[in-house]
Design an enzyme around this catalytic site. Structure first.
Site, PDB file in Angstrom:
ATOM      1  N   GLU A  73       0.885  -1.170   0.000  1.00 27.90           N
ATOM      2  CA  GLU A  73       0.000   0.000   0.000  1.00 27.90           C
ATOM      3  C   GLU A  73       0.913   1.206   0.000  1.00 27.90           C
ATOM      4  O   GLU A  73       1.548   1.512   1.011  1.00 27.90           O
ATOM      5  CB  GLU A  73      -0.929  -0.024   1.213  1.00 27.90           C
ATOM      6  CG  GLU A  73      -1.966   1.079   1.224  1.00 27.90           C
ATOM      7  CD  GLU A  73      -1.512   2.288   2.012  1.00 27.90           C
ATOM      8  OE1 GLU A  73      -1.182   3.318   1.358  1.00 27.90           O
ATOM      9  OE2 GLU A  73      -1.475   2.228   3.239  1.00 27.90           O
ATOM     10  N   CYS A  77      -1.402   8.969   3.346  1.00 28.71           N
ATOM     11  CA  CYS A  77      -1.292   8.345   2.031  1.00 28.71           C
ATOM     12  C   CYS A  77      -2.528   8.619   1.189  1.00 28.71           C
ATOM     13  O   CYS A  77      -2.498   8.471  -0.034  1.00 28.71           O
ATOM     14  CB  CYS A  77      -1.070   6.841   2.179  1.00 28.71           C
ATOM     15  SG  CYS A  77      -2.341   5.994   3.134  1.00 28.71           S
TER      16      CYS A  77
END
Length: 682
Positions: free
Chosen positions: A257, A296
């Protein structure tokens, strides 16, 4: 006051007594902890995980581990203030730390609930339905998922040291995998504090959670085929790790990720007078400043209709100008610092690169003055708003400043906006702010191909919106391309990443034994005592009752139509029914369902507390006037339930029901769910 030395937790003991790298407060630069110098023995660590923790975990089942997660979440929640005090050194405000600390604890609660509701009281998860592989149902196939018998290595980013750890730990622990956790060094003191609490709780089996402070040494060389690696961080680091020769040689799963260049689009139907306009500006500003932009999922590219560029820019500048930045301990401060001086330097470099193709609309030059004592030695960075000179050619499509920075990108037609969104080459999340459903329907197919999640924001959704940047336990987190190509969370999906799927083939009797669920056509145990008269502990999967018969007459159809108000022609119009594909009048499907209940229900009070659901209902062969039906009730599966103070001890039993006619043809097929009392409490 002495500065603590962080310790690794390896093979059941804390390791580290010699100070190594100093870790500074993001607020004032003072050293808050040191990493340790001692090298770690990863051969011992893995042997302990495989030899001690794994057998202990496999002696429990999914439901047991779900209960541990719930107890652990409650334990950490009671001690959250200890974690908030430590988290403040990362530069986080109370609201930022809430995401990390209580968001992480909330994820434990969520997976405890998922395990309790969706997983069996065993270590075999049946992924049905089964498939017939032969004409006469003597040979069937299905899939099962079982614990991998390996170790999960979780490598986490610096921005959410607690949430990032727990959102990976929860599903892997639920799946029965011991975990080695490697937090990013800059904020590893938060992860260490959390692991100390977990160890002190005594709830987690020894070796099921180990902590690595510092480097991973030869750990990657020692992983084997049953292990799993997960990673959160930069795309460059993900590429380096996933290409490790041992991972490639042994086909070890690597789930990444990565940070991505997420976007938000203001649709062309929105005007400054619409609520959606203010919602858009608020969402962008929030994503720039929450956690000082170190998410993120933060919005890096802000796509706006060209004719609204100046209006959006002015609204964002006005909102950001009100943002009070400084030491989060001070009242009124709403944005803290970046996690480290190194991060501050990195963001500055990236902004300078972006600015070469942009106009700088807001930056540190606009009166940026963080509040607090010693903040000049901290890692603060001003909210920065850029305007791309050429939206399609902007560096913002491939350069990320991981801080409170976004680039405005004007567009002409809506199709151009959708194209610009794809230039990030894969993102975790995108937002479309619109008031027109047709625009959302137009955008989603393009968006979904390049994004892991999409928020469609309008005035109605805003009433309960959890935010562009907030991954939720029940929805997948991850994205294609630059975003890493992996998946986290997503409810039960995340647990399955740590289980091995296997196809199984055999007779219905054998597949019933393997899956722990009765399969239609398998051997049954005829019950002398009505199954509804048995307590939860006394019911065995495969225990069955074949009922007496009932012949359906016209009076039944007329009476049911009168009670239900269902006078559909197929049940009452002789002429129309003869012209239908069935060629005659037939009984209501729901009458058949009700009549079957009358055949198999035991009416007196007993262990069955309630019928609370019906699944997979199919009406197969119509029941005509004069047909005789019979039902077979078979215990299909059992799901234990933990005790609750406000309810009697109970479990859930799913019952397979097959209703047939006098020719043995299947008329109705379904599963009913009942709450059944236990003989003994607990």
């Amino acid at each position: 006051m002495s500065v603590p030395i962080l310790q690794s937790y390896i093979a059941g003991r804390w390791v580290g007594a010699t100070a190594a790298k100093p870790l500074a407060s993001a607020i004032n630069g003072r050293v808050v902890a040191h990493t340790h110098e001692e090298a770690l023995d990863f051969a011992e660590s893995l042997a302990y995980a495989r030899g001690t923790a794994l057998p202990a975990l496999l002696r429990t089942h999914f439901q047991d581990r779900a209960r541990v997660l719930k107890a652990l979440a409650a334990y950490l929640l009671e001690r959250k203030e200890q974690l908030y005090a430590i988290s403040a050194h990362t530069g986080a405000t109370r609201a930022d730390s809430w995401i990390d600390i209580e968001g992480g604890i909330g994820t434990l609660f969520a997976y405890a609930s998922i395990g309790g509701k969706d997983l069996p009281s065993s270590n075999v998860l049946h992924e049905g339905p089964p498939m017939r592989l032969g004409a006469n149902n003597h040979f069937i196939g299905s899939h099962v998922l079982v614990p991998k018998r390996g170790v999960a290595l979780h490598i986490n980013a610096f921005n959410f040291p607690m949430w990032g750890m727990l959102e990976k730990f929860a599903p892997s622990f639920l799946a029965g995998m011991p975990c080695l956790v490697k937090p990013a060094t800059a904020t590893s003191y938060v992860a260490e504090a959390c692991v100390r609490l977990i160890v002190d709780s005594g709830l987690v089996p020894e070796g099921a959670l180990q902590l690595i402070i510092g480097g991973t040494g030869d750990l990657f060389d020692r992983l084997d085929e049953a292990d799993v690696v997960t990673f959160t961080g930069s795309a460059d680091t993900a590429l380096q790790l996933k290409a490790h020769p041992n991972l490639l040689r042994r086909s070890i799963p690597f789930n990444a990720e990565a940070d991505s260049l997420n976007c938000a689009i203001l649709a062309p139907d929105v005007t400054p007078a619409d609520p959606e306009f203010d919602l858009f500006v608020k969402e962008v500003a929030r994503e720039m400043t929450a956690k000082a932009g170190q998410k993120c999922t933060a919005i890096r590219r802000t796509l706006v209709p060209r004719h609204l560029t100046d209006v959006v820019a002015a609204a964002l500048k006005a909102r950001l100008a009100k943002m009070v930045v400084g030491d989060p301990a001070l009242e009124g401060v709403r944005m803290g610092a970046l996690a480290s001086k190194a991060q501050q330097h990195d963001v500055a470099e990236r902004v300078a690169q972006l600015a070469r193709g942009c106009e700088v609309l807001l930056s540190e030059r606009d009166g940026f003055a963080p509040r607090g004592e010693g903040v000049s030695d901290g890692a603060f960075f001003a909210p920065t708003l850029l305007l791309a000179h050429n939206s399609a050619a902007s560096d913002a499509h491939h350069v990320e400043a991981f801080g409170p920075v976004t680039t405005l990108m004007p567009y002409g037609e809506f199709e151009e906006a959708l194209h610009l969104a794809t230039l990030g080459r894969g993102s975790l999340v995108g937002t479309l702010c619109t008031k027109t459903p047709a625009l959302a329907a137009q955008a989603v197919p393009t968006f979904a191909a390049w994004h892991g999640r999409m928020l469609v924001l309008d005035r109605e959704a805003a009433l309960e919106n959890t935010g562009h940047g907030s991954p939720l336990p029940k929805l997948k987190h991850g994205g294609p391309g630059r975003a890493g190509g992996g998946e986290e969370l997503g409810g039960l999906r995340a647990v399955k990443h740590y289980l091995q799927r296997c196809a199984v083939q055999g007779s219905p009797t054998m597949i019933s034994a393997v899956t722990g669920e009765y399969q239609r056509g398998g051997a049954v145990t005829e019950s002398e005592t009505h199954p509804f008269r048995r307590y939860f502990e006394d019911v065995e999967v495969g225990m069955s009752l074949l009922t007496h018969r009932r012949t359906v007459g016209e009076a039944d159809i007329v009476a049911f139509g009168g009670l239900s108000g269902d006078y559909f022609y197929m049940h009452f119009d002789e002429v129309a029914a003869k012209e239908s594909p069935f060629g005659r009048r037939i009984a209501h499907g729901y009458f058949v369902l009700s009549a079957a209940a009358g055949l198999f229900v035991s009416p007196a009070p007993g262990p069955v507390l309630a019928n609370y659901g019906l699944e997979n209902l199919r009406f197969v062969t119509p029941v005509a006037i004069g047909d005789t039906i019979q039902a077979r009730l078979t215990a299909k599966r059992k799901i234990d339930r933990p005790p609750r103070d406000d309810q009697p001890a109970q479990g859930v039993i799913g019952w397979d029901v097959a209703v047939t006619n006098q020719r043995g043809e299947l008329c109705a097929s379904y599963e009913i769910l009942t709450l059944v009392a236990k003989r003994v409490a607990g």
